[in-house]
Design a protein around this motif. Structure first.
Motif, PDB file in Angstrom:
ATOM      1  N   PRO A 113       0.808  -1.235   0.000  1.00 22.78           N
ATOM      2  CA  PRO A 113       0.000   0.000   0.000  1.00 22.78           C
ATOM      3  C   PRO A 113       0.835   1.277   0.000  1.00 22.78           C
ATOM      4  O   PRO A 113       0.518   2.232  -0.716  1.00 22.78           O
ATOM      5  N   LEU A 114       1.909   1.312   0.791  1.00 20.94           N
ATOM      6  CA  LEU A 114       2.744   2.515   0.822  1.00 20.94           C
ATOM      7  C   LEU A 114       3.479   2.709  -0.499  1.00 20.94           C
ATOM      8  O   LEU A 114       3.633   3.843  -0.965  1.00 20.94           O
ATOM      9  N   ALA A 115       3.913   1.614  -1.118  1.00 23.16           N
ATOM     10  CA  ALA A 115       4.564   1.714  -2.426  1.00 23.16           C
ATOM     11  C   ALA A 115       3.594   2.272  -3.459  1.00 23.16           C
ATOM     12  O   ALA A 115       3.964   3.118  -4.277  1.00 23.16           O
ATOM     13  N   PHE A 116       2.348   1.821  -3.415  1.00 25.34           N
ATOM     14  CA  PHE A 116       1.343   2.324  -4.356  1.00 25.34           C
ATOM     15  C   PHE A 116       1.146   3.833  -4.168  1.00 25.34           C
ATOM     16  O   PHE A 116       1.151   4.601  -5.136  1.00 25.34           O
ATOM     17  N   LEU A 117       0.981   4.263  -2.932  1.00 26.00           N
ATOM     18  CA  LEU A 117       0.819   5.699  -2.670  1.00 26.00           C
ATOM     19  C   LEU A 117       2.039   6.488  -3.139  1.00 26.00           C
ATOM     20  O   LEU A 117       1.908   7.525  -3.789  1.00 26.00           O
ATOM     21  N   LEU A 118       3.224   5.995  -2.810  1.00 26.68           N
ATOM     22  CA  LEU A 118       4.434   6.740  -3.144  1.00 26.68           C
ATOM     23  C   LEU A 118       4.652   6.824  -4.652  1.00 26.68           C
ATOM     24  O   LEU A 118       5.064   7.858  -5.161  1.00 26.68           O
ATOM     25  N   GLU A 119       4.366   5.747  -5.359  1.00 26.44           N
ATOM     26  CA  GLU A 119       4.515   5.783  -6.821  1.00 26.44           C
ATOM     27  C   GLU A 119       3.560   6.812  -7.424  1.00 26.44           C
ATOM     28  O   GLU A 119       3.871   7.443  -8.425  1.00 26.44           O
ATOM     29  N   GLN A 120       2.396   7.023  -6.793  1.00 29.80           N
ATOM     30  CA  GLN A 120       1.446   8.035  -7.254  1.00 29.80           C
ATOM     31  C   GLN A 120       1.981   9.445  -7.016  1.00 29.80           C
ATOM     32  O   GLN A 120       1.545  10.391  -7.657  1.00 29.80           O
ATOM     33  N   ALA A 121       2.911   9.567  -6.076  1.00 25.02           N
ATOM     34  CA  ALA A 121       3.512  10.873  -5.761  1.00 25.02           C
ATOM     35  C   ALA A 121       4.901  11.017  -6.384  1.00 25.02           C
ATOM     36  O   ALA A 121       5.690  11.853  -5.961  1.00 25.02           O
ATOM     37  N   GLU A 122       5.205  10.169  -7.382  1.00 22.52           N
ATOM     38  CA  GLU A 122       6.457  10.211  -8.139  1.00 22.52           C
ATOM     39  C   GLU A 122       7.680   9.757  -7.351  1.00 22.52           C
ATOM     40  O   GLU A 122       8.794  10.174  -7.622  1.00 22.52           O
ATOM     41  N   GLY A 123       7.474   8.884  -6.370  1.00 23.73           N
ATOM     42  CA  GLY A 123       8.580   8.257  -5.661  1.00 23.73           C
ATOM     43  C   GLY A 123       8.740   6.832  -6.153  1.00 23.73           C
ATOM     44  O   GLY A 123       8.105   6.417  -7.122  1.00 23.73           O
ATOM     45  N   ARG A 124       9.604   6.065  -5.475  1.00 20.14           N
ATOM     46  CA  ARG A 124       9.827   4.666  -5.837  1.00 20.14           C
ATOM     47  C   ARG A 124       9.965   3.820  -4.598  1.00 20.14           C
ATOM     48  O   ARG A 124      10.346   4.313  -3.540  1.00 20.14           O
ATOM     49  N   ALA A 125       9.684   2.517  -4.756  1.00 24.41           N
ATOM     50  CA  ALA A 125       9.817   1.566  -3.660  1.00 24.41           C
ATOM     51  C   ALA A 125      10.383   0.259  -4.197  1.00 24.41           C
ATOM     52  O   ALA A 125       9.976  -0.213  -5.259  1.00 24.41           O
TER      53      ALA A 125
END
Length: 165
Positions: A113-125
């Motif tokens: 879930p955190l990876a999904f949110l972060l990818e939506q904010a242009e981050g990576r996991a």
């Protein structure tokens, strides 16, 4: 959801993320910030240095590299509050494997879930080799290392820890 002197919900429908804050007197949430984008860089690394003796040499090298470049090492023992700070200020959250313990984070209820949110904010996991969203759960209790943050720093982890070119 973060609770404290402010309650914040981070929300996505798959096209960016938005923050909603609770108004304390009317007990309702309102849009605080739409289209949140994580900073491309930052100076914070969230990692538990008390476990440093249990890290492999490559993980130590990543942390030393970040400290040498002026990073502030922090750790609140709260993945959710560290994640909120990460979205606000950029940087990297690290939950590496330890030599003695199980893999650190639950895949289905924390990492994915955190990876999904972060990818939506242009981050990576990543788990240090594979992007989190590409992993397939092998059981409901699957655990994984988690390196999540600004793309530049996740690339550094994959290069040093995961051995990517």
């Amino acid at each position: 959801v973060i609770y404290g002197n402010a309650s914040v919900i981070t929300y996505t429908v798959g096209n960016g993320i938005s923050w909603f804050s609770m108004h304390p007197s009317i007990k309702e949430y309102f849009l605080a910030e739409g289209q949140v984008k994580m900073p491309a860089t930052g100076k914070f690394c969230f990692v538990n240095r008390q476990e440093e003796s249990q890290w492999d040499e490559k993980t130590r090298k990543v942390v030393e590299s970040l400290v040498d470049s002026g990073f502030s090492i922090q750790y609140s023992r709260s993945l959710v509050s560290d994640f909120h700070h990460l979205l606000s200020c950029g940087g990297l959250i690290m939950y590496p494997n330890t030599l003695t313990g199980p893999e650190p984070r639950h895949f289905l209820c924390e990492a994915a879930p955190l990876a999904f949110l972060l990818e939506q904010a242009e981050g990576r996991a990543t788990d240090d080799k594979t992007r989190i969203w590409k992993l397939k759960p092998t059981s409901i209790h699957m655990r994984t290392p988690l390196f999540i943050g600004s793309s530049e720093f996740v690339d550094l982890v994959e290069k040093i820890v995961g051995g990517k070119p």
